[in-house]
Write a protein that holds these residues in place. Structure first.
Motif, PDB file in Angstrom:
ATOM      1  N   LEU C   2       0.823  -1.211   0.000  1.00  0.00           N
ATOM      2  CA  LEU C   2       0.000   0.000   0.000  1.00  0.00           C
ATOM      3  C   LEU C   2       0.851   1.252   0.000  1.00  0.00           C
ATOM      4  O   LEU C   2       0.557   2.225  -0.691  1.00  0.00           O
ATOM      5  N   ARG C   3       1.934   1.188   0.784  1.00  0.00           N
ATOM      6  CA  ARG C   3       2.805   2.348   0.896  1.00  0.00           C
ATOM      7  C   ARG C   3       3.231   2.799  -0.490  1.00  0.00           C
ATOM      8  O   ARG C   3       3.172   3.963  -0.837  1.00  0.00           O
ATOM      9  N   LEU C   6       0.465   4.328  -2.384  1.00  0.00           N
ATOM     10  CA  LEU C   6       0.200   5.706  -1.962  1.00  0.00           C
ATOM     11  C   LEU C   6       1.239   6.647  -2.537  1.00  0.00           C
ATOM     12  O   LEU C   6       0.944   7.737  -2.985  1.00  0.00           O
ATOM     13  N   TRP C  29      13.527  11.994   6.226  1.00  0.00           N
ATOM     14  CA  TRP C  29      13.050  12.231   7.592  1.00  0.00           C
ATOM     15  C   TRP C  29      14.028  13.175   8.266  1.00  0.00           C
ATOM     16  O   TRP C  29      15.232  12.910   8.288  1.00  0.00           O
ATOM     17  N   VAL C  31      14.457  16.527  11.529  1.00  0.00           N
ATOM     18  CA  VAL C  31      13.929  17.014  12.814  1.00  0.00           C
ATOM     19  C   VAL C  31      13.826  18.538  12.862  1.00  0.00           C
ATOM     20  O   VAL C  31      13.588  19.099  13.919  1.00  0.00           O
ATOM     21  N   ARG C  58       9.474  14.386   5.861  1.00  0.00           N
ATOM     22  CA  ARG C  58       8.621  14.075   7.013  1.00  0.00           C
ATOM     23  C   ARG C  58       9.352  14.622   8.235  1.00  0.00           C
ATOM     24  O   ARG C  58      10.460  14.169   8.544  1.00  0.00           O
ATOM     25  N   GLN C  64      11.698  11.415  18.611  1.00  0.00           N
ATOM     26  CA  GLN C  64      11.073  10.297  17.913  1.00  0.00           C
ATOM     27  C   GLN C  64      11.869   9.830  16.700  1.00  0.00           C
ATOM     28  O   GLN C  64      11.609   8.756  16.182  1.00  0.00           O
ATOM     29  N   GLU C  68      11.687   6.065  15.483  1.00  0.00           N
ATOM     30  CA  GLU C  68      11.070   5.748  14.194  1.00  0.00           C
ATOM     31  C   GLU C  68      12.076   5.071  13.269  1.00  0.00           C
ATOM     32  O   GLU C  68      11.720   4.178  12.501  1.00  0.00           O
ATOM     33  N   ILE C  70      14.560   3.155  14.159  1.00  0.00           N
ATOM     34  CA  ILE C  70      14.733   1.770  14.600  1.00  0.00           C
ATOM     35  C   ILE C  70      13.564   0.920  14.114  1.00  0.00           C
ATOM     36  O   ILE C  70      13.731  -0.186  13.626  1.00  0.00           O
ATOM     37  N   LYS C  71      12.345   1.465  14.224  1.00  0.00           N
ATOM     38  CA  LYS C  71      11.188   0.728  13.716  1.00  0.00           C
ATOM     39  C   LYS C  71      11.323   0.482  12.222  1.00  0.00           C
ATOM     40  O   LYS C  71      11.011  -0.599  11.719  1.00  0.00           O
ATOM     41  N   VAL C  73      14.066   0.249  10.488  1.00  0.00           N
ATOM     42  CA  VAL C  73      15.065  -0.782  10.247  1.00  0.00           C
ATOM     43  C   VAL C  73      14.478  -2.157  10.565  1.00  0.00           C
ATOM     44  O   VAL C  73      14.642  -3.111   9.814  1.00  0.00           O
ATOM     45  N   ALA C  74      13.732  -2.224  11.675  1.00  0.00           N
ATOM     46  CA  ALA C  74      13.163  -3.504  12.098  1.00  0.00           C
ATOM     47  C   ALA C  74      12.201  -4.053  11.061  1.00  0.00           C
ATOM     48  O   ALA C  74      12.054  -5.257  10.913  1.00  0.00           O
ATOM     49  N   THR C  75      11.524  -3.181  10.364  1.00  0.00           N
ATOM     50  CA  THR C  75      10.498  -3.645   9.438  1.00  0.00           C
ATOM     51  C   THR C  75      10.985  -3.590   8.003  1.00  0.00           C
ATOM     52  O   THR C  75      10.266  -3.966   7.088  1.00  0.00           O
ATOM     53  N   GLY C  76      12.202  -3.111   7.784  1.00  0.00           N
ATOM     54  CA  GLY C  76      12.739  -3.067   6.433  1.00  0.00           C
ATOM     55  C   GLY C  76      12.167  -1.958   5.569  1.00  0.00           C
ATOM     56  O   GLY C  76      12.451  -1.879   4.385  1.00  0.00           O
ATOM     57  N   ASP C  77      11.362  -1.104   6.142  1.00  0.00           N
ATOM     58  CA  ASP C  77      10.728  -0.023   5.396  1.00  0.00           C
ATOM     59  C   ASP C  77      11.426   1.296   5.684  1.00  0.00           C
ATOM     60  O   ASP C  77      10.874   2.162   6.339  1.00  0.00           O
TER      61      ASP C  77
END
Lengths: 281, 295, 406
Positions: C2-3, C6, C29, C31, C58, C64, C68, C70-71, C73-77
């Motif tokens: 989906l990503r 989109l 991404w 800050v 973004r 965060q 974010e 780390i997440k 990297v964890a999910t490969g996205d």
């Protein structure tokens, strides 16, 4: 306690209680007052010594900024969508579950309760990564639906734990009577049980709404596009790496909290009228 | 007079919400459990192919004095919060149960405290607690209750109490509202009957309110425990768990290990540890309501 | 996925609104939430300047970004490009979370390691490979309230230059609701960021963290608090909070960096100036902290080339010269800032930057930093003597450094 003074006329005792009540609320909500006035202060006045009870160089700039930014409306709308949907889903699942828990006599109910309570204890910060994986597999990333489904895992446990005793208070005998009259389980739930618990359900619904309205971690993780983000994520935009625009944070927070607080106050009346209509008598 | 179809519907009602929770939270919980027995780094985070270390992460934790301090803090934090939130919540609920002008509105206003985002609450209390320009010290010194500044957030002996107070402030309105709903469900006739029997206010509280409120109180205690067990954002915003971890609690510690120090295995082990603790609390809760049913 | 759908959809919208060929979206991404940061205009300019890539930013809250990432990297996205706080970069790189940019840098015409200030550049290098490019640099100095100096009978034109002078001035200035000096000793990266310069000024070093020099450096901070010159609240003050107390007139001096300049200019209604960090008279070593952000590309990013092209764009003279408007120093020596705002502060911070020492670089920097934070706080709260606190820190840090030296 209300029972000590059946409520005819308020009189002196009423006025005294009101005054004490106002003092209690005023003291308790002082930090909230602090939030509102800090929104009008400059950032050095926020840290002034001694603290100022009322902004000395009051400025509307934070609010002007908030209201001239179209984003704020967008943030609030997103929060509303997420909160209302979460509330609806939670109340449907929670009421059905709580009703079943109050009617089924089996160890399975205990197992169900423990499961539900335990499953909501992980802090979201740690659940967020695997949740991301789930919703990516479901193809729901960047949808409000994903946030609603995830947030409901936080609110449903609360709804079940709290609605169960409320449903349990509805006497079996009443339902028995309905069954004898030929009502089915569904009809009994809808026509006999639900009207008797609607006050409790309303309270739980309202609290669920507020919980979902303030949700931060799941939208942050599951929505990467700014235009979908709800207000709590928006508030964080002023907290930067090296400093925070606290007066803007406070202004945004005021705009975020005030409407819901007002709605909640109005809803209080509903709850009161629900009580006085004698639902449980 | 229950037909088989009716019974099936009841079970369906039960399975829907429980199934929902298992479906969405089950995987994350397993995910954490698995990580807690592995050596996880950023490099292998995306795969499941990580070295198995058995209980190594747990052993390392228990040997760590910081972890023991955090456990001690958590126990104090949760216990004091649950007890005082319920006590204050009950007191406020009973007070506003009195009929006087504006009672319901005032009761509703309390909820404002619970609605603020934790970031905002943390900032507000941090300002109020500031030793030099903070409001609390200013008031205490003005009315002569203290003659020097109190270092609410920088004295390791005081900071936990300061954080607890802020969290009680935040959590009590919610508890109060839940208790109010419970009180509203107590039939008025019971109080009238008690009054006729000559019971005073304290006796009515003891013999009518408390017993009738028992189920609600239990549910509330259980919820309050769960919520304070996972309290996180507010402490983070207020003290970041410091100084020297004096106000650190399990969820925050777990977050810091995983996301600040990249010690994912340790972070997951801390989370699993809390999970076990709450599991025990949940079992106690269920045992108690079973007793209550038996009565 | 989906990503991706989109993304296609948003690309489609872009196509409809502006006639362009199929663009590749580069997810960035960062800050930088201040509207005036150079990044915002640069993204617009870059997107308008070519039609091969489109930067899709973004903005994340500072705290965060790492979570974010780390997440992701964890999910490969993962996104294609991120900004990283410089002490963390090498720990990300050493764990395999970042793309190796060595070849891209060696082929780049614009990015030449030689022209970069040494400290910022070093924070990107791990085992001779390059994993990032500095975006900006910052360091810290001593802001001081000239009015308060005058009132206290101190010469506002000669601010404290040595430890002893700083200690005496802070003592003289303190009193009646005013702290002599404010700094940050909080339980986060900011604590070591502010303390490490004192360690180096005393002649100490990280690999001998319980040496007499290190103890002196920590004791110097302890004395500031114990003598009442600084508030014990420094252990719970972020840097901007230390600066806030200065701006509100609650502290006569504050240790902070150039990012505060826009705010100080707006908020401080008194005469202020800026001094270099002091030196320890018997050692006379100049040292300061190095802060700033680096560009990095997460491992597995889809558009490494597009991301790197944007890094090159962000490293140009006409972009980097704008960084100073929000108090960001250019990380390279060949950039001139024409007619800089706050010219004196610009000169002071630039001078300070020459002696700025990066934290690490070390793959386990977060753990080293944590040990330092604990030691600083134990000493400042009086839980342990400076010596004992640093002994404990050494027990954590020495094994880490034995395994992987700095």
């Amino acid at each position: 306690m209300s029972a000590t003074a059946p409520s005819e006329g308020f009189g002196l005792r009423g006025s005294t209680l009101t005054l004490i009540g106002i003092a209690l609320v005023g003291l308790y909500l002082f930090p909230v007052y602090w939030m509102y006035i800090s929104a009008f202060k400059t950032s050095s006045e926020i840290f002034a010594d001694p603290p100022t009870m009322f902004p000395e160089n009051g400025t509307l700039s934070s609010f002007v900024w908030i209201f001239t930014q179209e984003h704020v409306g967008r943030y609030l709308r997103n929060s509303l969508i997420i909160a209302v949907s979460t509330m609806a889903l939670t109340i449907v699942l929670g009421s059905l579950g709580a009703y079943a828990m109050s009617r089924i006599r089996s160890r399975a109910v205990d197992v169900a309760l423990v499961t539900v309570v335990v499953l909501q204890t992980f802090p979201e910060a740690l659940l967020a990564t695997p949740m991301f994986v789930i919703f990516r597999e479901l193809g729901l990333l960047n949808t409000h639906l994903a946030v609603v489904l995830a947030t409901t895992t936080k609110t449903l446990g609360f709804a079940l734990v709290f609605l169960r005793p409320i449903f349990a208070q509805v006497p079996f005998a009443l339902e028995e009577a309905a069954f004898i009259d030929g009502a089915s389980r569904l009809q009994s739930f809808r026509l006999v049980v639900f009207p008797m618990v609607r006050v409790g359900v309303l309270v739980v619904a309202a609290l669920t709404f507020v919980m979902a309205y303030g949700e931060f971690v799941y939208p942050l993780t599951l929505l990467t596009r700014a235009e979908l983000q709800p207000a709590p994520v928006g508030i964080y935009q002023f907290v930067g790496a090296e400093y925070a625009d606290w007066h803007r944070v406070m202004a945004f927070a005021s705009v975020f909290v005030t409407p819901v607080l007002l709605i909640f106050l109005l809803l209080q009346r509903r709850i009161v009228s629900g009580l006085t209509s004698g639902a449980l008598k | 007079m229950q037909t088989r179809r009716d019974a099936a519907i009841l079970w369906l009602f039960l399975i829907l919400p429980v199934g929902y929770m298992v479906a969405f939270v089950g995987y994350p919980v397993v995910y954490n459990l698995v990580m807690s027995v592995q050596d996880v780094t950023l490099g292998n985070l995306a795969t499941w192919d990580r070295p198995f270390v058995g209980l190594g992460n747990y052993v390392e934790l228990i040997a760590n004095e910081r972890f023991r301090l955090v456990v001690r803090n958590s126990v104090i934090f949760v216990t004091v919060n649950v007890v005082l939130q319920i006590a204050f919540g009950l007191a406020i609920a009973l007070y506003f149960e009195n009929r006087f002008p504006g009672a319901r509105y005032m009761r509703g206003l309390f909820l404002a405290a619970w609605m603020l985002p934790p970031l905002v609450i943390g900032a507000l209390w941090k300002w109020m607690y500031a030793a030099d320009y903070g409001l609390i010290n200013y008031v205490l010194e003005s009315i002569g209750l203290s003659d020097g500044p109190i270092y609410w957030l920088s004295n390791p002996d005081i900071v936990l109490a300061a954080v607890i107070a802020a969290n009680i402030w935040f959590g009590t309105p919610f508890i109060m509202l839940l208790l109010s709903a419970g009180i509203a469900n107590i039939p008025r006739e019971l109080y009238e009957a008690a009054s006729l029997d000559g019971a005073g206010a304290i006796q009515r509280f003891r013999f009518v309110t408390l017993p009738m409120l028992k189920a609600t109180l239990l549910a509330v205690a259980c919820l309050a425990t769960v919520y304070t067990m996972r309290a996180f954002d507010l402490i983070w915003a207020l003290s970041q768990g410091g100084p020297i971890d004096a106000s650190n609690v399990l969820p925050l510690y777990s977050y810091q290990l995983s996301f600040e120090q990249f010690r994912f295995g340790g972070g997951s082990a801390v989370a699993t540890f809390s999970f076990v603790v709450v599991f025990i609390v949940a079992l106690l809760y269920v045992r108690t309501i079973r007793h209550e049913k038996a009565m | 996925m989906l990503r991706r759908r989109l993304l296609c959809a948003s690309a489609l919208v872009a196509c409809l609104s502006a006639p362009a060929t199929a663009q590749t979206t580069v997810d960035l991404w960062h800050v930088f939430n201040i509207e005036t940061d150079m990044i915002h205009q640069a993204i617009k300019d870059y997107n308008a300047s070519q039609d091969e890539y489109r930067i899709e930013p973004r903005v994340l809250p500072f705290v965060q970004l790492q979570t974010e990432l780390i997440k992701a990297v964890a999910t490969g996205d993962v996104p294609d490009l991120i900004t990283v706080d410089n002490p963390v970069l090498v720990s990300l790189a050493a764990q395999g979370a970042l793309e190796d940019l060595t070849d891209l840098v060696s082929e780049s015409e614009n990015i030449d390691p030689e022209v970069y200030v040494e400290g910022p550049w070093r924070s990107n290098v791990w085992r001779d490979q390059i994993y990032g490019v500095p975006r900006d640099a910052n360091t810290i100095g001593v802001y001081y309230n000239k009015d308060m100096f005058r009132e206290a009978g101190l010469d506002p034109e000669s601010p404290p230059a040595t430890w002893d002078e700083l200690r005496d001035a802070a003592q003289t200035l303190a009193g009646d609701g005013v702290n002599g000096i404010a700094f940050s000793a909080i339980m986060s990266e900011e604590g070591p960021f502010q303390w490490l310069p004192f360690l180096y000024q005393a002649g100490g070093s990280l690999d001998n963290i319980n040496s007499p020099e290190a103890v002196e450096a920590l004791q110097f901070w302890v004395d500031l608090v114990e003598s009442g010159s600084a508030s014990p609240d420094v252990v719970n003050m972020r840097q901007y909070e230390a600066a806030n107390t200065f701006m509100a007139g609650n502290a006569a001096m504050a240790i902070s960096g150039p990012w505060e300049l826009p705010r100080i200019e707006q908020e401080a209604d008194f005469d202020w100036s800026l001094a270099l960090l002091p030196v320890k008279a018997d050692k006379n070593i100049r040292a300061s902290a190095l802060g700033g952000y680096n560009w990095a590309i997460p491992a597995g990013a889809e558009n490494v080339d597009g991301a790197f092209e944007f890094i090159e764009f962000m490293s140009r003279q006409d972009v980097l010269q704008n960084g100073w408007d929000t108090g960001r120093l250019p990380p390279r020596t060949d950039i001139t800032v024409p007619d800089p705002r706050w010219p004196e502060a610009f000169a002071t911070f630039n001078e300070q930057l020459q002696t700025a020492i990066p934290r690490g670089p070390h793959p386990r920097w977060p753990e080293i930093s944590k040990a330092l934070q604990i030691a600083i706080q134990e000493a400042l709260t009086g839980r342990k003597s400076a010596q004992d606190a640093l002994d404990s820190a050494a027990a954590t840090i020495n094994p880490i450094l034995q395994e992987t030296p700095l």
